[in-house]
Design an enzyme around this catalytic site. Structure first.
Site, short mmCIF file in Angstrom:
data_model
loop_
_atom_site.label_atom_id
_atom_site.label_comp_id
_atom_site.label_asym_id
_atom_site.label_seq_id
_atom_site.Cartn_x
_atom_site.Cartn_y
_atom_site.Cartn_z
N GLU A 1 34.32 -16.73 -31.33
CA GLU A 1 35.08 -15.74 -32.11
C GLU A 1 34.79 -15.86 -33.61
O GLU A 1 33.64 -15.95 -34.01
CB GLU A 1 36.58 -15.85 -31.76
CG GLU A 1 36.83 -15.62 -30.27
CD GLU A 1 38.29 -15.48 -29.91
OE1 GLU A 1 39.07 -14.92 -30.69
OE2 GLU A 1 38.66 -15.94 -28.81
N ASP B 1 45.77 -9.13 -26.25
CA ASP B 1 45.01 -10.36 -26.44
C ASP B 1 46.00 -11.46 -26.86
O ASP B 1 47.18 -11.20 -27.09
CB ASP B 1 43.91 -10.17 -27.49
CG ASP B 1 42.73 -11.10 -27.25
OD1 ASP B 1 42.95 -12.21 -26.73
OD2 ASP B 1 41.58 -10.73 -27.59
#
Length: 666
Positions: free
Chosen positions: A517, A312
């Protein structure tokens, strides 16, 4: 003697010069198997691998942010991949041509290297091509989960692939196949459902993005220039973190990992998904970015995944606490665990230097580097990147195409979940009549394109207002009602305003404001103010339908008795007209809850099948209505009442002639 020596020297110099021309010509025309698309895949990979230096191999493992991807950087470091982070665009309203030109400039830098290995450009196209202005924005995954329609997901994947290709990009970091087990998680809207079976079924979107894999052998597969490489994420257990805290720890035994979080990955690999992204989160206390067992032993060896594993964004930096505390150890841990390509958007020189040193000092074996590079090259060869490295504008017209917007509108209709319809069963409120004197529409989410699209739209965290091109819910309502009906919008109407107007009914559109997020982690899950006050003022004075625009279930039980009809609209995207289509009966409600709607946050986490399962609305719940309008159409053709009337008429006509024929025979 001196003169003859000079002549001799000149002759030899001439001969050497001619020989150099010959050898240079031979070098230029040397047959390179890796450049020949007729050669078998493994032959091409092996031929290229044997030619590559360590620097070239490590360059392939490096993915940098587009802002750093100059031609000089691409050449110097042999960079293998470039990305746009959330909201990273050449300009806010950049056209497809601007995107293509930017990406081609970067690509030419990669192609100018000794071996001419093309770079692969990736972007987060997670609900349409969501970073790009004027793209079709589809409902977020939670809404698609409510449709229970894998074929619809496949069509959305195909449309998204075309719009991504419109900007010259061949790779998307999608789909997210997390199984969100706690709605307090800020990424819950990126998950199709709390139920692994629903998530598993929606991996059909991969076939839309990449093309349909016929032989199901699990090899990465991209069928052509109109498709893109996909990325299943975030491996594994990202949706099961404690208390729904983003990037936190998931506690699960082996059986729970396999039964809850793993099924969608198994199917994604069978469908030929090209890449898999590792989760920031930990599993039983071990960071997934450093988890050799689950990345190498299980994913690569047991599930036989043959694409590449990607980190990521700055994922290896987060292996340590605090972030980046021991970067050398983090690089060693991440690469040793089995990560093949690393997102190092900014610190790429440091990453390359450290990894080079680790290999040269035999801390990381060359076999690990070779495994990573072989996987990266496999994907690049399979998707035709060596044959077609330079993008063109042939797909430019696909961006925001009318047919794609109609598909998105259909997805909105199918995603809507009707939770309540009338204060008693004998008097349903929906569908709403189109012809009324005055209709009140209230709530900030009613006329805010940014709010209805949510996070990961144009920018990472999303925005407010007309952030892109689309139709707000209010605009859809106004376009749907009878021309004689007056629609009055007030974001936050007070009691005086309500009493001074004789409204027939109200549509209250409230919910959450955008987030992404960690910014979306919430421990209260309340409707954004002044939403609760609007329900109290409006629904206490007249008949009202409340439409909740949110990325997850919210606290609604305190207000449920004052509401006549309640609709979960999730985060519908740019095509807000789809909500009006169903509210006013052009189409019926068909959506089913993709996750449990709790009574109180104190119950969380609570998922279907739990021992103490006491929801406000259970998983799979959704009332249905019938379409009442006989003139509606969709992108798929004529549907509904008009179709039924035609069918009935033809049936009666056939029956009439059969009866006449029978009379003649007798």
């Amino acid at each position: 003697m001196m003169k003859s020596f000079k002549h001799f020297k000149i002759h030899w110099l001439l001969i050497l010069f001619l020989l150099s021309l010959v050898f240079n010509g031979q070098a230029k025309t040397e047959y390179m198997k890796y450049k020949d698309p007729k050669q078998p895949l493994n032959t091409r990979i092996n031929d290229l691998m044997r030619r590559m230096t360590l620097a070239e191999k490590i360059g392939q493992m490096t993915q940098i942010e587009r802002l750093n991807a100059t031609a000089d950087v691409m050449q110097k470091y042999f960079i293998g991949s470039v990305l746009s982070g959330g909201g990273s665009v050449p300009s806010p309203t950049a056209s497809p041509e601007v995107w293509v030109n930017m990406i081609n400039e970067i690509q030419r830098g990669a192609l100018s290297t000794r071996l001419g290995i093309p770079m692969i450009y990736g972007i987060d196209a997670i609900h349409g091509h969501n970073n790009v202005y004027n793209a079709t924005i589809f409902p977020h995954n939670i809404g698609l989960g409510a449709t229970r329609d894998p074929e619809l997901a496949r069509q959305i994947g195909a449309a998204t692939a075309l719009e991504v290709r419109a900007t010259g990009i061949p790779y998307t970091f999608a789909p997210c196949i997390a199984v969100c087990r706690d709605p307090r998680w800020g990424r819950c809207y990126e998950s199709y459902s709390e139920d692994p079976a629903v998530v598993k079924s929606m991996t059909e979107i991969i076939s839309g993005l990449q093309g349909e894999l016929k032989n199901h052998n699990g090899v990465p597969y991209v069928s052509g220039k109109d498709k893109v490489a996909a990325c299943a994420k975030h491996y594994v257990g990202d949706g099961g973190t404690q208390e729904g805290i983003n990037e936190n720890n998931t506690i699960a035994n082996f059986h729970q990992v396999l039964s809850i979080h793993m099924p969608a990955y198994d199917v994604a690999i069978i469908k030929g998904v090209s890449t898999i992204m590792v989760s920031y989160s930990s599993l039983n206390g071990q960071k997934m970015h450093a988890n050799h067992y689950w990345i190498t032993n299980f994913l690569k060896e047991k599930l036989h995944f043959r694409g590449f594993v990607i980190s990521d964004f700055q994922g290896i930096d987060k292996i340590t606490t605090p972030v980046g505390a021991n970067y050398s150890n983090s690089v060693q841990a991440g690469i040793s665990a089995g990560i093949d390509m690393v997102m190092v958007p900014y610190a790429y020189p440091e990453f390359i230097n450290i990894l080079t040193s680790l290999v040269e000092n035999k801390v990381i074996p060359m076999s690990r580097i070779n495994d990573a590079v072989e996987r990266i090259l496999r994907v690049k060869f399979v998707m035709g990147l060596f044959e077609n490295p330079i993008a063109d504008t042939s797909f430019a017209e696909q961006l925001g195409k009318k047919e794609h917007r109609e598909l998105a509108r259909e997805a909105v209709r199918k995603s809507l979940v009707l939770l309540k319809n009338g204060k008693n069963n004998s008097k349903p409120m929906l569908p709403l009549p189109k012809k009324m004197s005055t209709i009140l529409v209230a709530g900030a989410q009613a006329d805010n394109l940014g709010y209805q699209c949510g996070g990961w739209t144009i920018t990472w965290q999303g925005g407010s207002g007309n952030t892109t091109v689309g139709t707000t819910i209010l605009e859809g309502i106004k376009a749907t009602v009878d021309p004689t009906s007056e629609v009055i919008y007030m974001e936050n109407p007070n009691a005086t305003f309500i009493k001074s107007n004789n409204f027939s009914y109200a549509i209250v559109v409230i919910g959450e404001t955008p987030y992404a997020e960690t910014m979306g982690d919430s421990h209260n899950l309340t409707i954004t103010d002044p939403g609760p006050k609007i329900i109290e003022e409006v629904c206490g004075a007249m008949k009202c339908v409340v439409v909740i625009v949110s990325g997850r279930p919210l606290v609604i039980e305190p207000y449920i008795n004052s509401i006549d009809a309640l609709v979960a609209a999730w985060l519908p995207g740019t095509e807000g007209h789809g909500i009006a289509d169903v509210l006013f009966g052009d189409y019926g409600f068909t959506g089913k809850l993709p996750r449990t709607w709790f009574k109180s946050v104190d119950q969380l986490p609570m998922n279907v099948g739990d021992e103490h399962y006491d929801p406000l609305f259970p998983f799979g719940f959704g009332l249905t209505t019938e379409a009442t309008n006989s003139t509606r159409t969709s992108a798929a053709g004529v549907r509904g009442g008009n179709y039924n009337f035609v069918t009935m008429f033809i049936s009666l006509l056939v029956a009439f002639f059969l009866c006449k024929a029978n009379d003649l025979l007798h």
